[in-house]
Design a protein around this motif. Structure first.
Motif, PDB file in Angstrom:
ATOM      1  N   PHE A   1      52.814 -40.422  61.302  1.00 10.42           N
ATOM      2  CA  PHE A   1      51.458 -39.871  61.271  1.00 10.42           C
ATOM      3  C   PHE A   1      51.370 -38.852  60.143  1.00 10.42           C
ATOM      4  N   PHE A   2      50.346 -39.015  59.297  1.00  7.39           N
ATOM      5  CA  PHE A   2      50.211 -38.191  58.104  1.00  7.39           C
ATOM      6  C   PHE A   2      48.898 -37.409  58.150  1.00  7.39           C
ATOM      7  N   CYS A   3      48.981 -36.124  57.855  1.00  4.55           N
ATOM      8  CA  CYS A   3      47.813 -35.252  57.740  1.00  4.55           C
ATOM      9  C   CYS A   3      47.609 -34.980  56.252  1.00  4.55           C
ATOM     10  N   ILE A   4      46.604 -35.622  55.667  1.00  2.00           N
ATOM     11  CA  ILE A   4      46.417 -35.618  54.220  1.00  2.00           C
ATOM     12  C   ILE A   4      45.237 -34.733  53.842  1.00  2.00           C
ATOM     13  N   SER A   5      45.418 -33.931  52.815  1.00  7.55           N
ATOM     14  CA  SER A   5      44.313 -33.183  52.228  1.00  7.55           C
ATOM     15  C   SER A   5      44.050 -33.731  50.830  1.00  7.55           C
ATOM     16  N   PRO A   6      42.769 -33.876  50.445  1.00 13.51           N
ATOM     17  CA  PRO A   6      42.454 -34.484  49.140  1.00 13.51           C
ATOM     18  C   PRO A   6      42.991 -33.651  47.987  1.00 13.51           C
ATOM     19  N   GLY A   7      43.424 -34.328  46.937  1.00  7.27           N
ATOM     20  CA  GLY A   7      43.924 -33.643  45.748  1.00  7.27           C
ATOM     21  C   GLY A   7      44.368 -34.655  44.713  1.00  7.27           C
ATOM     22  N   SER A   8      44.336 -34.259  43.461  1.00  7.24           N
ATOM     23  CA  SER A   8      44.711 -35.170  42.385  1.00  7.24           C
ATOM     24  C   SER A   8      46.214 -35.359  42.295  1.00  7.24           C
ATOM     25  N   ARG A   9      46.973 -34.253  42.316  1.00  5.82           N
ATOM     26  CA  ARG A   9      48.419 -34.338  42.083  1.00  5.82           C
ATOM     27  C   ARG A   9      49.117 -35.150  43.165  1.00  5.82           C
TER      28      ARG A   9
ATOM     29  N   CYS B   1      49.812 -32.640  50.581  1.00 13.31           N
ATOM     30  CA  CYS B   1      48.794 -31.874  49.855  1.00 13.31           C
ATOM     31  C   CYS B   1      49.095 -31.860  48.362  1.00 13.31           C
ATOM     32  N   THR B   2      48.114 -31.396  47.604  1.00 17.38           N
ATOM     33  CA  THR B   2      48.253 -31.252  46.163  1.00 17.38           C
ATOM     34  C   THR B   2      48.939 -29.928  45.847  1.00 17.38           C
ATOM     35  N   SER B   3      49.025 -29.590  44.570  1.00 16.11           N
ATOM     36  CA  SER B   3      49.738 -28.383  44.145  1.00 16.11           C
ATOM     37  C   SER B   3      48.836 -27.155  44.205  1.00 16.11           C
ATOM     38  N   GLY B   4      49.452 -25.988  44.078  1.00 11.52           N
ATOM     39  CA  GLY B   4      48.717 -24.730  44.061  1.00 11.52           C
ATOM     40  C   GLY B   4      48.619 -24.107  45.433  1.00 11.52           C
ATOM     41  N   THR B   5      47.509 -23.404  45.688  1.00  9.19           N
ATOM     42  CA  THR B   5      47.378 -22.694  46.960  1.00  9.19           C
ATOM     43  C   THR B   5      47.232 -23.627  48.147  1.00  9.19           C
ATOM     44  N   ALA B   6      47.016 -24.914  47.909  1.00  5.50           N
ATOM     45  CA  ALA B   6      46.911 -25.872  49.014  1.00  5.50           C
ATOM     46  C   ALA B   6      48.109 -25.760  49.944  1.00  5.50           C
ATOM     47  N   VAL B   7      49.303 -25.767  49.371  1.00  2.00           N
ATOM     48  CA  VAL B   7      50.512 -25.726  50.198  1.00  2.00           C
ATOM     49  C   VAL B   7      50.655 -24.376  50.890  1.00  2.00           C
ATOM     50  N   ALA B   8      50.170 -23.287  50.256  1.00  2.00           N
ATOM     51  CA  ALA B   8      50.284 -21.958  50.867  1.00  2.00           C
ATOM     52  C   ALA B   8      49.488 -21.862  52.158  1.00  2.00           C
ATOM     53  N   ASN B   9      48.435 -22.669  52.292  1.00  2.00           N
ATOM     54  CA  ASN B   9      47.609 -22.634  53.499  1.00  2.00           C
ATOM     55  C   ASN B   9      48.337 -23.162  54.735  1.00  2.00           C
ATOM     56  N   TYR B  10      49.461 -23.833  54.548  1.00  4.48           N
ATOM     57  CA  TYR B  10      50.242 -24.313  55.686  1.00  4.48           C
ATOM     58  C   TYR B  10      51.051 -23.205  56.365  1.00  4.48           C
ATOM     59  N   LEU B  11      51.212 -22.057  55.718  1.00  4.47           N
ATOM     60  CA  LEU B  11      52.166 -21.042  56.191  1.00  4.47           C
ATOM     61  C   LEU B  11      51.962 -20.630  57.645  1.00  4.47           C
ATOM     62  N   PRO B  12      50.746 -20.298  58.116  1.00  6.99           N
ATOM     63  CA  PRO B  12      50.628 -19.885  59.524  1.00  6.99           C
ATOM     64  C   PRO B  12      51.138 -20.941  60.500  1.00  6.99           C
ATOM     65  N   ALA B  13      50.830 -22.212  60.247  1.00  5.44           N
ATOM     66  CA  ALA B  13      51.306 -23.277  61.132  1.00  5.44           C
ATOM     67  C   ALA B  13      52.815 -23.455  61.017  1.00  5.44           C
TER      68      ALA B  13
ATOM     69  N   ILE C   1      56.603 -31.026  55.594  1.00  8.21           N
ATOM     70  CA  ILE C   1      55.633 -30.774  54.535  1.00  8.21           C
ATOM     71  C   ILE C   1      56.064 -31.518  53.286  1.00  8.21           C
ATOM     72  N   LEU C   2      55.179 -32.344  52.758  1.00 11.92           N
ATOM     73  CA  LEU C   2      55.437 -33.106  51.538  1.00 11.92           C
ATOM     74  C   LEU C   2      54.389 -32.671  50.517  1.00 11.92           C
ATOM     75  N   SER C   3      54.743 -31.708  49.687  1.00 14.17           N
ATOM     76  CA  SER C   3      53.784 -31.135  48.743  1.00 14.17           C
ATOM     77  C   SER C   3      54.000 -31.701  47.347  1.00 14.17           C
ATOM     78  N   ALA C   4      52.913 -32.120  46.719  1.00 14.54           N
ATOM     79  CA  ALA C   4      52.975 -32.556  45.322  1.00 14.54           C
ATOM     80  C   ALA C   4      52.980 -31.328  44.418  1.00 14.54           C
ATOM     81  N   ASP C   5      53.642 -31.448  43.250  1.00  8.29           N
ATOM     82  CA  ASP C   5      53.776 -30.291  42.366  1.00  8.29           C
ATOM     83  C   ASP C   5      53.677 -30.726  40.912  1.00  8.29           C
ATOM     84  N   ARG C   6      53.508 -29.731  40.031  1.00  5.10           N
ATOM     85  CA  ARG C   6      53.500 -29.956  38.591  1.00  5.10           C
ATOM     86  C   ARG C   6      54.925 -30.231  38.098  1.00  5.10           C
ATOM     87  N   PRO C   7      55.065 -30.935  36.974  1.00  7.75           N
ATOM     88  CA  PRO C   7      56.402 -31.143  36.403  1.00  7.75           C
ATOM     89  C   PRO C   7      56.928 -29.851  35.770  1.00  7.75           C
ATOM     90  N   PHE C   8      58.172 -29.895  35.348  1.00  9.11           N
ATOM     91  CA  PHE C   8      58.883 -28.712  34.857  1.00  9.11           C
ATOM     92  C   PHE C   8      58.139 -27.979  33.750  1.00  9.11           C
TER      93      PHE C   8
END
Length: 583
Positions: free
Chosen positions: A25-33, A77-89, A102-109
């Motif tokens: 079961f996947f909980c997906i939030s929209p995002g480009s990355r 989720c996509t990169s940036g503050t999106a992943v930070a919103n998971y912290l309380p849970a 948590i499977l977060s997408a990120d920018r390359p090096f």
């Protein structure tokens, strides 16, 4: 293979292995990355998923879903503050040992820490709250896909092993992200032929129950057999088999069992509601156990802790099924890490004869039940005590119950009716005991079980997660949301700070002056606002028999709530004096 083809295969392998490991079961939030991951999930026929514009709500929904199923829901989720919103849970999952991935997408090096847009330091963002975290490599044919399978399998295993909890996998992706298939044979995929044609996961991990240590059990059996006044406490537990074994042990030994609301035993007809006695100083003065055996995790009420500080029993044994410490008052004398069920079974038969407390206890609880029933008479204004009592009486066996922190869970713990042949499956967020994400967690809990749910929630917790009302009509099952609106933080009215009028109302009670009716209309939910206990009973019965979700708003007074609680506790105290007084 070009980059889109490579990324498509990489993401598809990750998602397929997660599903085979039980994390389907996947909980997906929209995002480009995160496009490659979202596309892989959407195109896998075995995947189930739900979309969440708000990552914070997604995190709590995943928490509730995992509470129900026992397997981690996967947050994407996509990169940036999106992943930070998971912290309380993530904090709640860590503290209450709930699996989460948590499977977060990120920018390359080359886009890290150089001022590139929507880029933060994601790897390690959850700190000590994860059981394991890993920065995955960018998809590349130079990396064997077997290592990716192994990493995914290990991530799920770490989430499910003792202690259960969150795992974070951070996945960098390079543009372009759109999925693209390839028909050209690729040597990179050849080692996965057997895995691709089969249905088994790459690695199967076992999680056996831990047997109690023989020397510790010998000591505990001896202490129990020799104890003059033993007491068993059942704390937070998520396994019905554990709960049943603890209840059977207390019945076998004929000793008092304090069953917390989170133990899974509180509603059972065979369990005495010791919360009503422990709240009374008269009872605590009359009963002084010399041995206390605490199974499981924490408790909702502070009264047992206060009693232990007063009693100072010779021995306090704690049995927990994880390696974490449980000794809030630092008074534990024997700590055993083992299966609660196996330990309870091993203690049976180590003493004979009923505790002298059991006979007066049954008389006390008969009279206490009459007092609580009188306090919730049909023609009286509906109160927090009345809602807890009526919900516990009316909730059918096919319904779930979820309790918000602060007053709702305490009212139910103290005043719930005990008469159920089968325990009501109950959820709470007691890991960190916050009021954030309650509606989202309850929605995930209902969806995970696939059963209708009744949620009791205060007005501030309701406001805190208001946008989660958008989830309710998308669920497979209806939710009856009981909104206890006392215009502020009701629990603060029980604290000494409530006596300081100049600071209490604006700085602690924080009244919000809102109605739940417009919220129900905005999100397409039915609505009722009963005034008396009889009207509340009728509204709840109607909602329970409906396929639609409903908000039942109970408007009550904080000051009147305090008065009712204290008046009822005073009457129960008099009963305790009569029942338990020892000359």
């Amino acid at each position: 293979m070009n980059n889109p083809q490579l990324t498509t295969v990489w993401s598809s392998v990750m998602v397929e292995e997660l599903i085979r490991q039980g994390a389907s079961f996947f909980c997906i939030s929209p995002g480009s990355r995160s496009t490659p991951l979202t596309a892989a999930i959407a195109r896998n026929p075995e995947a189930s998923w739900k979309m969440f514009p708000d990552e914070r709500s997604a995190g709590f929904f995943a928490l509730g879903h995992a509470r129900a199923t026992g397997f981690p829901a996967v947050l994407v989720c996509t990169s940036g503050t999106a992943v930070a919103n998971y912290l309380p849970a993530v904090v709640e999952a860590s503290n209450d040992r709930i699996p989460m991935l948590i499977l977060s997408a990120d920018r390359p090096f080359e886009l890290r820490e150089c001022g590139a847009n929507q880029t933060i330091r994601q790897n390690g963002i959850f700190g000590t709250f994860t059981r394991w975290q890993m920065e995955l490599p960018e998809p590349s044919t130079s990396i064997p896909l077997q290592s990716l399978l192994s990493t995914i399998a290990h991530g799920v295993e770490k989430s499910l092993n003792s202690p259960r909890g969150p795992v974070h996998l951070n996945q960098p992706f390079r543009e372009p992200f759109e999925p693209e298939s390839s028909s050209t044979p690729e040597p990179w995929l050849e080692p996965l032929q057997a895995w691709q044609t089969g249905r088994r996961p790459s690695t199967v991990a076992a999680q056996p129950e831990k047997h109690p240590d023989m020397d510790s059990m010998r000591t505990l059996r001896e202490l129990t057999g020799n104890a003059r006044q033993p007491l068993i406490i059942a704390g937070n537990s998520t396994d019905e088999n554990d709960s049943r074994a603890i209840a059977e042990l207390a019945d076998d030994l004929q000793v008092p069992l304090y069953a917390d609301m989170t133990s899974g035993l509180r509603f059972s007809s065979s369990i005495l509601p010791w919360q009503q006695a422990f709240a009374s100083p008269e009872f605590r003065n009359a009963f002084r156990p010399d041995l206390v055996i605490h199974f499981g995790g924490g408790l909702i009420s502070r009264h047992p802790s206060d009693a232990l500080k007063q009693w100072k029993p010779n021995h306090l044994a704690v049995i927990r099924n994880h390696p974490g410490r449980y000794s809030p008052d630092h008074s534990v004398t024997l700590s055993i890490e083992a299966s609660l069920r196996l330990t309870a079974d091993a203690l049976r038969g180590c003493r004979t004869g009923a505790s002298a407390l059991m006979a007066p206890a049954k008389r006390f609880f008969t009279e206490a039940d009459r007092e609580i029933t009188a306090a919730t008479a049909p023609d009286l204004p509906v109160s927090e005590i009345g809602t807890a009592r009526i919900v516990s009486e009316l909730l059918p066996p096919d319904h779930l119950l979820f309790l918000s922190n602060s007053m709702p869970v305490r009212a139910m713990d103290s005043y719930a009716h005990t008469g159920k042949e089968n325990p009501i499956k109950t959820g709470t967020n007691r890991g960190a005991s916050g009021i954030d994400g309650i509606i989202s967690t309850a929605a995930g809990f209902a969806e995970g079980h696939g059963q209708p749910l009744c949620l009791m929630i205060g007005d501030l917790a309701f406001l805190h997660d208001l946008n989660a009302l958008s989830l309710i009509n998308s669920l497979r099952v209806p939710i009856q949301l009981i909104l206890l609106n006392n215009n502020g933080g009701g629990i603060f009215s029980f604290l000494p700070v409530s006596e300081f009028d100049d600071i209490f109302e604006p700085n602690f009670a924080t009244p919000q002056n809102f109605s739940g009716r417009p919220a129900a209309a905005m999100f397409g939910l039915d609505y009722a606002a009963p005034l008396t206990n009889s009207e509340f009973r009728e509204s709840l019965l109607s909602a329970l028999n409906s396929n639609r979700s409903t908000i039942i708003e109970v408007v009550c007074s904080r000051s009147e709530n305090v008065r009712l609680h204290r008046a009822l506790q005073a009457r129960l105290g008099l009963l305790a004096t009569e029942a338990f007084f020892i000359p």
